[in-house]
Design an enzyme around this catalytic site. Sequence first.
Site, short mmCIF file in Angstrom:
data_model
loop_
_atom_site.label_atom_id
_atom_site.label_comp_id
_atom_site.label_asym_id
_atom_site.label_seq_id
_atom_site.Cartn_x
_atom_site.Cartn_y
_atom_site.Cartn_z
N VAL A 166 0.85 -1.19 0.00
CA VAL A 166 0.00 0.00 0.00
C VAL A 166 0.88 1.24 0.00
O VAL A 166 1.78 1.37 0.83
CB VAL A 166 -0.94 0.03 1.23
N ALA A 187 4.39 4.19 2.90
CA ALA A 187 4.00 2.94 2.26
C ALA A 187 4.20 1.80 3.26
O ALA A 187 4.83 1.98 4.30
CB ALA A 187 4.84 2.69 1.00
N LYS A 188 3.63 0.64 2.95
CA LYS A 188 3.80 -0.53 3.82
C LYS A 188 3.44 -1.78 3.03
O LYS A 188 2.67 -1.72 2.06
CB LYS A 188 2.91 -0.43 5.05
N GLY A 189 3.99 -2.90 3.44
CA GLY A 189 3.68 -4.16 2.78
C GLY A 189 3.55 -5.29 3.78
O GLY A 189 3.98 -5.17 4.93
#
Length: 428
Positions: free
Chosen positions: A71, A116-118
Amino acid sequence: MTSKHALPSYLNPEDLGPWGVYLEQIDRVTPYLGNLSRWVETLKRPKRILTVDVPIERDDGTIAHYEGYRVQHNLSRGPGKGGVRFHQDVTLSEVMALSAWMTVKNAAVNVPYGGAKGGIRVDPKTLSRNELQRLTRRYTSEISMIIGPNKDIPAPDVNTNEQVMAWMMDSYAMIGGNMSTGVVTGKPISLGGSLGRRDATGRGVFVVGCDAAAKVGMSLEGAKVIVQGFGNVGGVAARMFAEAGSKVVAVQDHKTTVVHSGGLNIPQLLAHVAEVGSVEGFSGAEAFVPREDFWGIDCDILIPAALEQQITAERAQVIRAKIILEGANGPTLPAADDILTDRGVLIVPDVLANAGGVTVSYFEWAQNFSSFFWTEEEINSRLTRIMREAFDAVWQVSQEKKVSMRTATFILACTRVLQAREVRGLYP
């Protein structure tokens, strides 16, 4: 109450999870944004959400499928930046919230990144090393079109480490046909990683903890500290507070809580955890207490450094700390935040307290572009300066606006993000 227009159609409006906590935080800060509030919906809508299927062949020849996410919440101030976590409880709501908190965190310490992040919904303990490598490489290939040193830079998070970053970097290089060390941070030193990165988040927690203690007239010498989570963040913070003369009287991990009224021997506890994987069974403990009893232990400083949503309204009633340093992301629910603030507890929020990791990730990224590397002393000095400047700026806003440190951090960060959004304008 959050506007219905801010609720993504792909989430259950009755249970927004961590994303709902973030939306409430944005609603609370909106009245302080002045003319920039016309852009506030920007903060309530992730710029890009990628959901991917991650199939791998298991060692026994079977095919397993896992769900992965990346994201990108906001890219107004620079490329996306945020970790990747492997955990069995990963959800889209969680990754969305974590990406948004990265937006706020990066702006709070004024590094030139967006958020952001995953994550992948998987219990990595059920995978062999080879299966973990295949999972990492397949996930990297699935998100490769949106990551890059000038697009979005992943980093380690829960259950990921230097080795996982090395696999991600190599996979990206194989796909693109060229070496790009800056595509991830938190890499091994041998692949362009930065000295000081491993301790950076915990060190940042300690640095702002020193400043917070000074603001309330608390001496760290003899101060009682309790820590939830004894991994890379909690372990480093505990070690540094102990070295400063504080007494770490309790530590809780995923298995148990160890207590010693005179202060645990942190080097011995770290060695025990490195050997057996938990604080469970540590011979230097006076007692092992039930998990819920941890929150009521008498202390001066509480460091929640595990997962999000740990400090509930019920737990907030029994917490005895004067200062809370949020080493974890999103550990305190809004209702608990209100209770603790009303009780006079000084909370240094996650988006400030744990920003040491992304700050040194920024240093690593900059070093990768220049191929010129700094000493660990230089890294730690620059980190301390940035963290202290950010703390002072947030403290000043908090005093001027008469708001909590969390609200002050959001005011400062969201103003920076929305100013960038306004100046850039809309395309086309």
